[in-house]
Design a protein around this motif. Sequence first.
Motif, mmCIF file in Angstrom:
data_model
loop_
_atom_site.group_PDB
_atom_site.id
_atom_site.type_symbol
_atom_site.label_atom_id
_atom_site.label_comp_id
_atom_site.label_asym_id
_atom_site.label_seq_id
_atom_site.Cartn_x
_atom_site.Cartn_y
_atom_site.Cartn_z
ATOM 1 N N GLU A 64 12.434 -10.990 24.685
ATOM 2 C CA GLU A 64 12.800 -10.028 25.797
ATOM 3 C C GLU A 64 12.732 -8.575 25.102
ATOM 4 N N LEU A 65 11.963 -7.848 25.593
ATOM 5 C CA LEU A 65 11.803 -6.217 24.906
ATOM 6 C C LEU A 65 13.163 -5.787 24.518
ATOM 7 N N ASP A 66 14.132 -5.565 25.570
ATOM 8 C CA ASP A 66 15.369 -5.073 25.251
ATOM 9 C C ASP A 66 16.143 -5.699 23.902
ATOM 10 N N ALA A 67 16.073 -7.136 23.610
ATOM 11 C CA ALA A 67 16.653 -7.611 22.805
ATOM 12 C C ALA A 67 15.805 -7.487 21.285
ATOM 13 N N LEU A 68 14.699 -7.110 21.525
ATOM 14 C CA LEU A 68 13.903 -6.833 20.357
ATOM 15 C C LEU A 68 14.127 -5.389 19.827
ATOM 16 N N ILE A 69 14.309 -4.543 20.962
ATOM 17 C CA ILE A 69 14.492 -3.144 20.640
ATOM 18 C C ILE A 69 15.872 -3.112 20.032
ATOM 19 N N LYS A 70 16.797 -3.757 20.636
ATOM 20 C CA LYS A 70 18.381 -3.669 19.863
ATOM 21 C C LYS A 70 18.119 -4.069 18.458
ATOM 22 N N ALA A 71 17.593 -5.252 18.102
ATOM 23 C CA ALA A 71 17.575 -5.643 16.852
ATOM 24 C C ALA A 71 16.604 -4.718 15.821
ATOM 25 N N GLN A 98 0.884 -1.194 -0.099
ATOM 26 C CA GLN A 98 0.040 -0.102 0.027
ATOM 27 C C GLN A 98 0.892 1.219 -0.089
ATOM 28 N N GLY A 99 2.142 1.161 -0.070
ATOM 29 C CA GLY A 99 3.012 2.318 -0.151
ATOM 30 C C GLY A 99 3.567 3.122 0.911
ATOM 31 N N VAL A 100 3.196 2.455 2.294
ATOM 32 C CA VAL A 100 3.514 2.985 3.568
ATOM 33 C C VAL A 100 4.905 2.422 3.719
ATOM 34 N N GLU A 101 5.940 3.464 3.884
ATOM 35 C CA GLU A 101 7.392 3.097 3.748
ATOM 36 C C GLU A 101 7.720 2.346 5.245
ATOM 37 N N MET A 102 8.015 1.043 5.440
ATOM 38 C CA MET A 102 8.391 0.558 6.639
ATOM 39 C C MET A 102 9.775 0.385 6.640
ATOM 40 N N ASP A 103 10.372 0.382 7.831
ATOM 41 C CA ASP A 103 11.671 0.537 8.139
ATOM 42 C C ASP A 103 12.048 -0.970 8.563
ATOM 43 N N VAL A 104 11.115 -1.525 9.375
ATOM 44 C CA VAL A 104 11.387 -3.038 9.743
ATOM 45 C C VAL A 104 10.031 -3.779 9.867
ATOM 46 N N VAL A 105 10.173 -4.933 9.621
ATOM 47 C CA VAL A 105 9.104 -6.147 9.678
ATOM 48 C C VAL A 105 9.431 -6.998 10.687
ATOM 49 N N TRP A 114 17.243 -16.535 3.599
ATOM 50 C CA TRP A 114 16.392 -15.530 2.743
ATOM 51 C C TRP A 114 16.149 -14.373 2.921
ATOM 52 N N GLY A 115 17.302 -13.677 3.846
ATOM 53 C CA GLY A 115 17.663 -12.350 4.018
ATOM 54 C C GLY A 115 16.970 -11.729 5.357
ATOM 55 N N ALA A 116 16.776 -12.531 6.270
ATOM 56 C CA ALA A 116 16.294 -12.155 7.559
ATOM 57 C C ALA A 116 17.374 -11.115 8.329
ATOM 58 N N ARG A 117 17.272 -10.147 8.621
ATOM 59 C CA ARG A 117 18.426 -9.560 9.458
ATOM 60 C C ARG A 117 18.818 -10.224 10.982
ATOM 61 N N ALA A 118 17.780 -10.634 11.452
ATOM 62 C CA ALA A 118 17.974 -11.274 12.923
ATOM 63 C C ALA A 118 16.990 -12.310 13.195
ATOM 64 N N PHE A 119 16.928 -13.134 14.204
ATOM 65 C CA PHE A 119 16.111 -14.049 14.438
ATOM 66 C C PHE A 119 16.206 -14.101 16.022
ATOM 67 N N ASP A 129 16.614 -1.409 16.084
ATOM 68 C CA ASP A 129 17.465 -0.174 16.187
ATOM 69 C C ASP A 129 18.315 -0.503 15.210
ATOM 70 N N GLU A 130 18.997 -1.699 15.181
ATOM 71 C CA GLU A 130 20.278 -1.972 14.472
ATOM 72 C C GLU A 130 19.480 -2.045 12.960
ATOM 73 N N ALA A 131 18.500 -2.724 12.788
ATOM 74 C CA ALA A 131 17.728 -3.080 11.512
ATOM 75 C C ALA A 131 17.415 -1.642 10.845
ATOM 76 N N ALA A 132 16.701 -0.645 11.839
ATOM 77 C CA ALA A 132 16.327 0.551 11.444
ATOM 78 C C ALA A 132 17.718 1.357 10.544
ATOM 79 N N GLU A 133 18.569 1.412 11.514
ATOM 80 C CA GLU A 133 19.776 1.922 11.161
ATOM 81 C C GLU A 133 20.390 1.561 9.745
#
Length: 135
Positions: A107-114, A44-51, A96-101, A116-120
């Motif tokens: 854990e919320l802190d691990a998800l936030i770190k992943a 739909q054209g919304v630019e997503m940084d991270v899925v 297949w191209g996943a940045r992280a697993f 932030d790294e992906a968005a960067e």
Amino acid sequence: MAVNILLTDDEEGFVDAVARRLDKRGYTIHQAHSGRTALEALNQGVEMDVVVLDVRMAGIDGLETLHLIKTSHPDVEVIMLSAYGTPLCVTECRRWGARAFLNKPVELDALIKAIDEAAEAASARREKKAHQADR
């Protein structure tokens, strides 16, 4: 910079809980409850940084969704989640191209770190493309 995140999991309660916690941290959250709705949102054209994408979902599973995302939206970073993270599954996600697993329960802190790294990485890729287009 606001980070646009598409949380995708067929467990609506999980998505709602994670969305609330990330929203409080200032992220812009979009939700999808299947692979198909995630793909529709991206198209739909919304630019997503991270899925953020669950591996096991009804209908189109996470691996197939990952493949379709990276085929049609190669600049979107994808973080895979699973409660069933076998070494083979992790290897397939990376192939297949996943940045992280990350394993669930996440854990919320691990998800936030992943995230932030992906968005960067997504931001750096966009800047590089814009610079190349200016030449």
